[in-house]
Design an enzyme around this catalytic site. Structure first.
Site, short mmCIF file in Angstrom:
data_model
loop_
_atom_site.label_atom_id
_atom_site.label_comp_id
_atom_site.label_asym_id
_atom_site.label_seq_id
_atom_site.Cartn_x
_atom_site.Cartn_y
_atom_site.Cartn_z
N ARG A 171 12.90 5.06 -26.19
CA ARG A 171 13.62 3.78 -26.16
C ARG A 171 13.34 3.00 -27.43
NH1 ARG A 171 12.62 5.09 -20.89
NH2 ARG A 171 14.58 5.72 -19.92
N ASP A 200 14.57 11.11 -24.77
CA ASP A 200 15.21 10.39 -23.67
C ASP A 200 16.69 10.17 -23.99
OD1 ASP A 200 15.56 8.71 -21.29
OD2 ASP A 200 13.38 8.63 -21.31
N HIS A 271 17.91 12.49 -18.34
CA HIS A 271 17.46 11.74 -19.52
C HIS A 271 17.68 12.55 -20.80
CE1 HIS A 271 15.98 8.24 -17.45
NE2 HIS A 271 15.38 9.00 -16.58
N GLU A 335 14.71 11.44 -12.20
CA GLU A 335 15.96 10.69 -12.26
C GLU A 335 17.11 11.49 -12.86
OE1 GLU A 335 14.37 6.17 -12.53
OE2 GLU A 335 14.40 7.24 -14.40
N TRP A 401 4.91 9.14 -9.57
CA TRP A 401 5.21 7.81 -10.13
C TRP A 401 5.94 6.90 -9.17
CZ3 TRP A 401 10.10 5.68 -11.29
CH2 TRP A 401 11.20 6.54 -11.12
N PHE A 427 2.63 -0.28 -16.97
CA PHE A 427 2.24 -1.39 -17.84
C PHE A 427 3.45 -2.07 -18.50
CE2 PHE A 427 -2.40 0.20 -18.72
CZ PHE A 427 -2.71 -0.04 -17.38
N TRP A 478 6.75 2.30 -20.59
CA TRP A 478 8.16 2.49 -20.94
C TRP A 478 8.56 1.33 -21.83
CZ3 TRP A 478 9.45 7.21 -19.67
CH2 TRP A 478 8.80 7.82 -18.59
N THR A 479 9.34 1.63 -22.88
CA THR A 479 9.47 0.63 -23.94
C THR A 479 10.88 0.06 -24.10
OG1 THR A 479 9.80 2.39 -25.56
CG2 THR A 479 7.54 1.62 -25.23
N GLU A 480 11.66 0.02 -23.03
CA GLU A 480 12.98 -0.62 -23.14
C GLU A 480 12.86 -2.01 -23.76
OE1 GLU A 480 11.85 0.91 -20.42
OE2 GLU A 480 13.46 1.83 -19.25
C1 ACM Z 1 9.81 7.34 -14.49
O1 ACM Z 1 9.37 6.17 -14.55
N1 ACM Z 1 11.11 7.56 -14.40
C2 ACM Z 1 8.96 8.50 -14.51
#
Ligand code: ACM
Ligand code: ZN
Length: 766
Positions: A171, A200, A271, A335, A401, A427, A478-480
């Site tokens: 991201r 991704d 992804h 996903e 997760w 986080f 995750w860095t969105e």
């Molecule tokens: C995830 O947060 N989709 C692994």
């Protein structure tokens, strides 16, 4: 992390809270006074001490230990400006590193500090390295102080073999120098795995020489979302970046010197939009595709019916393996929508030819086929918990997760598991409810909640004989919403410090108050490393609770030493002239409470602000037919009548969420005249949160015979819907509120097929 992971648990702002205990069970853990983090297994003090001066030598025999000695010198140089001589032998004024005389716990070590000698005996090179990290923590944190090391005998080893931290570079892309700093910090906390999420929908970030289009096309996107997903805005600026194989080798070597394994992740079958943009024929529709610009989950995934897709992924793996010595290769698996596969003739043919039950079995086929290939090269796969769908690949390890359920199921089947649930270790969630927080995906995950994490499920959930399959835990970033290294550090620290103790220290030695005392000192070590850690522990924290008589009160606290907390009850900004907080403050009527910490006479950091809106139900007794789901459980039904309306971001621990019907009964105490019934619900269908089918209010005078008095099935707004239904001439003691669950998420919507969430808060009766 994607939209559904947005739906992680809010908080119960309570931690483990085990009584402070030492190995002898009497006082605080011995490591406390030295601010050791993670707390070692056993610390004994002795009367000696050791002074490091310029004549001190480090004795190191092996190449590995010489490398660790060099890292110790690098730290010393930052602190003092000088380095020590490294010698092959010596036993006076020496720090002696010895590796490999004990084989019990591979990463364990013993550290002994005596008057003229420090010895570090690691069971392996890693153990010696960890002994050095502990020695560093015994040094003063203020520059310019004499380097007097207190006399101790420490025997230490980690609780878990897998201690990980993840970083999404798909991201947003982060430079190599920062990746190294991230790894260095991880190692400083005795963590041993860096999970590098390299591909991704929004970008492919590792050079694959056989496929230059991955560099030319898949590493780039047209633009990026601006603000929160819900704002649906874009910045119009092209974005891109990838790591060359030379850079990757450099990172992997840097990590190995610090006993950190780099775990590469190549996402499949979902992804994958960036890769499909470079190679449209690998998608079911043939494209054209465009590297993702919006966050979330995309329907276009690798086609499972096309053999070329597998040959491509095998080629990628062929280039990945020589770069990463990691035993595990992460193949994603999360996903991955099935809608394209359902309509694709090639995928349907594969289902038929392979006698697969459905598209879930096809996902399992995909993962197992890649597993076979990776196993044939002598490596193993690890994947997100969706790889359980349709049957787990025979040798797979699972990263759980979406909660711990997937991990439990995998461990029951005898597979190894890394716990990484959104509820405790995502986080990217907010760590504060303060108004000035940078935009984050959602949720609320303060340090205290991370610290409270117990990776091994209770014996009622996982057979204790299978607990050995829980090999550790990891936090994910995750860095969105995270574009810069400074912001990464802000999200990760100090929460990763709490995680370090979760994965290293025995649970019976953990204690949150004690941890905070050590953390305050430890943050100065992070200052030496110039880490932009978040300072929320020093800001005011507030909780609303009932006192023993059932009256509502606000309790405030802060970890800032010598701080004063002030508050107001009339919505004015608290200042040095406001009332000083000493004991919990009773809340007896509608209004806005504001509290803040003062530092040097000025407000410091976020305020605690809470508006209370009283009605006839406020503070009354509520009972629920069924408790909220553990992911969104404020801890008590009192939250439904505490005068506090949950906020849009649902990060305030007010909302109760259900994957079924909601039913609550309020006892008004006495027969009460009622002209209005109310309940709030949340509606964010893209985030899996759905309106109920209907809400019905009933009344009763005896709690047995009920009469329906009001009802609605209209929930027009996105976000909070405050349902208010007017009635005439109703008088009753008991009120029942019923909200009918929407059911599963319909086809074509984000999260199709999964149970929707029903979010409710604040019952209003007036
Ligand atoms: C995830 O947060 N989709 C692994
Ligand atoms: Zn297909």
């Amino acid at each position: 992390m994607r939209l559904n992971s947005f739906l992680r648990l809010l908080m119960i702002a309570v931690t483990m809270g085990a009584a402070a205990c030492s190995n002898t069970g009497k006082q605080s853990p011995k490591g406390t006074i030295h601010a050791l983090i993670p707390l070692p297994a056993e610390v004994k003090e002795n009367a000696d001490s050791f002074l490091i001066d310029k004549q001190t030598t480090i004795v190191a025999a092996t190449a590995e230990d010489k490398q660790s000695a060099a890292l110790f010198n690098a730290y010393l140089k930052e602190l003092t400006g000088y380095e020590l001589t490294v010698a092959d032998n010596g036993d006076k004024n020496a720090i002696v590193l010895k590796t490999g005389n004990d084989t019990t716990a591979k990463e364990g070590y013993r550290l002994s500090v005596k008057n003229d000698l420090v010895t570090i005996n690691g069971n392996s090179g890693a153990g010696t390295f960890y002994g050095i990290q502990t020695l560093i923590q015994l040094l003063p944190v203020e520059k310019g102080n004499a380097l007097l090391v207190p006399g101790v005998d420490i025997a230490d080893q980690p609780r878990f073999s897998y201690r990980g931290l993840h970083l999404d570079v798909g991201r947003h892309f982060f430079p190599v120098d920062f990746i190294k700093k991230y790894i260095d910090l991880l190692a400083m906390h005795k963590m041993n795995t860096f999970h590098w999420h390299l591909t991704d929908d929004q970008g492919w970030r590792i050079e694959i020489k056989k496929y230059p289009r991955l560099q030319e096309v898949a590493s780039k996107r047209k633009e990026t979302m601006a603000g929160h997903y819900n704002d649906n805005k874009y910045d119009g600026k092209p974005y891109g970046g990838y790591y060359t194989q030379e850079e990757v080798k450099d990172v992997v070597k840097y990590a190995a010197e610090r006993f950190v394994t780099v775990l590469p992740e190549i996402e499949m079958p979902g992804h994958a939009l960036a890769a499909l943009t470079a190679f449209p024929s690998f998608g079911c529709t043939g494209g054209p595709y465009e590297t993702g610009t919006r966050w979330g989950v995309y329907d276009d995934v690798f086609c499972a019916g096309n053999d070329s897709v597998f040959f491509f992924l095998q080629d990628v793996i062929d280039e990945i393996l020589p770069l990463f010595p990691s035993n595990y290769i992460h193949i994603g698996g999360d996903e991955s929508p099935k809608v394209r596969w359902e309509k694709c003739p090639k995928c349907q043919k594969r289902i038929k030819d392979e006698h697969l039950k459905d598209e879930h079995a096809l996902q399992s086929y995909f993962i197992q086929r890649m597993e076979k290939y990776i196993n044939s090269k002598g490596r193993r796969i690890i994947g997100w918990d969706e790889i359980l769908e349709g049957g787990l690949a025979p040798d797979a390890t699972v990263m759980s997760w979406r909660g711990t359920e997937g991990g439990i199921a995998a461990a029951q089947q005898g597979h190894d598991v890394v716990m990484t649930p959104g509820s405790h270790v995502y986080f990217d969630y907010y760590q504060s409810k303060g108004k000035n927080e940078p935009v984050a995906i959602g949720g609320f995950l303060p340090v205290s909640r991370v610290y409270s994490f117990e990776p091994v499920p209770d014996a009622s959930l996982l057979d204790p004989s299978k607990a050995k399959h829980i090999i550790g835990a990891q936090a994910n970033l995750w860095t969105e919403y995270i574009k810069t290294p400074e912001h990464v550090e802000y999200m990760v620290y100090p929460r990763a410090v709490a995680l370090a103790e979760v994965v290293w220290t025995k649970p019976e030695l953990k204690n949150y108050d004690n941890f905070l005392e050590r953390l305050k000192v430890h943050l100065k070590r992070l200052d030496i490393k110039k880490v932009n850690y978040a300072k929320h522990i020093f800001m005011v924290t507030g909780v609303v609770e009932n006192d023993e008589k059932g009256n509502m009160q606000v309790k405030l606290s802060s970890e800032l030493d010598g701080s004063k907390i002030v508050y107001t009850l009339d919505s004015s900004a608290p200042s040095v002239n406001s009332t000083a907080y000493t004991t919990p403050v009773a809340i007896t009527k509608s209004g806005t409470f504001r509290g803040v910490v003062l530092q040097d006479g000025k407000p410091f950091g976020d305020e605690f602000e809470q508006t209370f809106s009283f009605n006839k139900a406020t503070g009354k007794t509520v009972t629920l037919k069924k408790a909220p789901h553990e992911k969104y459980n404020p801890g008590s039904p009192f939250s439904l009548v505490n005068g506090i309306q949950g906020v849009e971001k649902f990060n305030d621990n007010q909302w109760s969420a259900f994957q079924g019907d909601f039913e609550a009964t309020v006892d008004m105490g006495d027969s009460t005249d009622i002209s209005k019934f109310g309940l709030s619900i949340l509606k964010y269908n893209d985030q899996w949160i759905y309106q109920p089918k209907e809400i019905v209010f009933y009344v009763s005078n005896d709690g047995k015979i009920w009469k329906e008095v009001a009802k609605t099935s209209s929930f027009p707004s996105n976000g909070i819907n405050k349902v208010r239904l007017a009635v005439n001439g109703v008088k009753a003691r008991y009120v029942k509120v019923f909200a009918k669950h929407f059911g599963n998420i319909p086809n074509g919507a984000q999260g199709a097929g999964n149970p929707s969430w029903l979010f409710v808060d604040e019952i209003v009766i007036d």
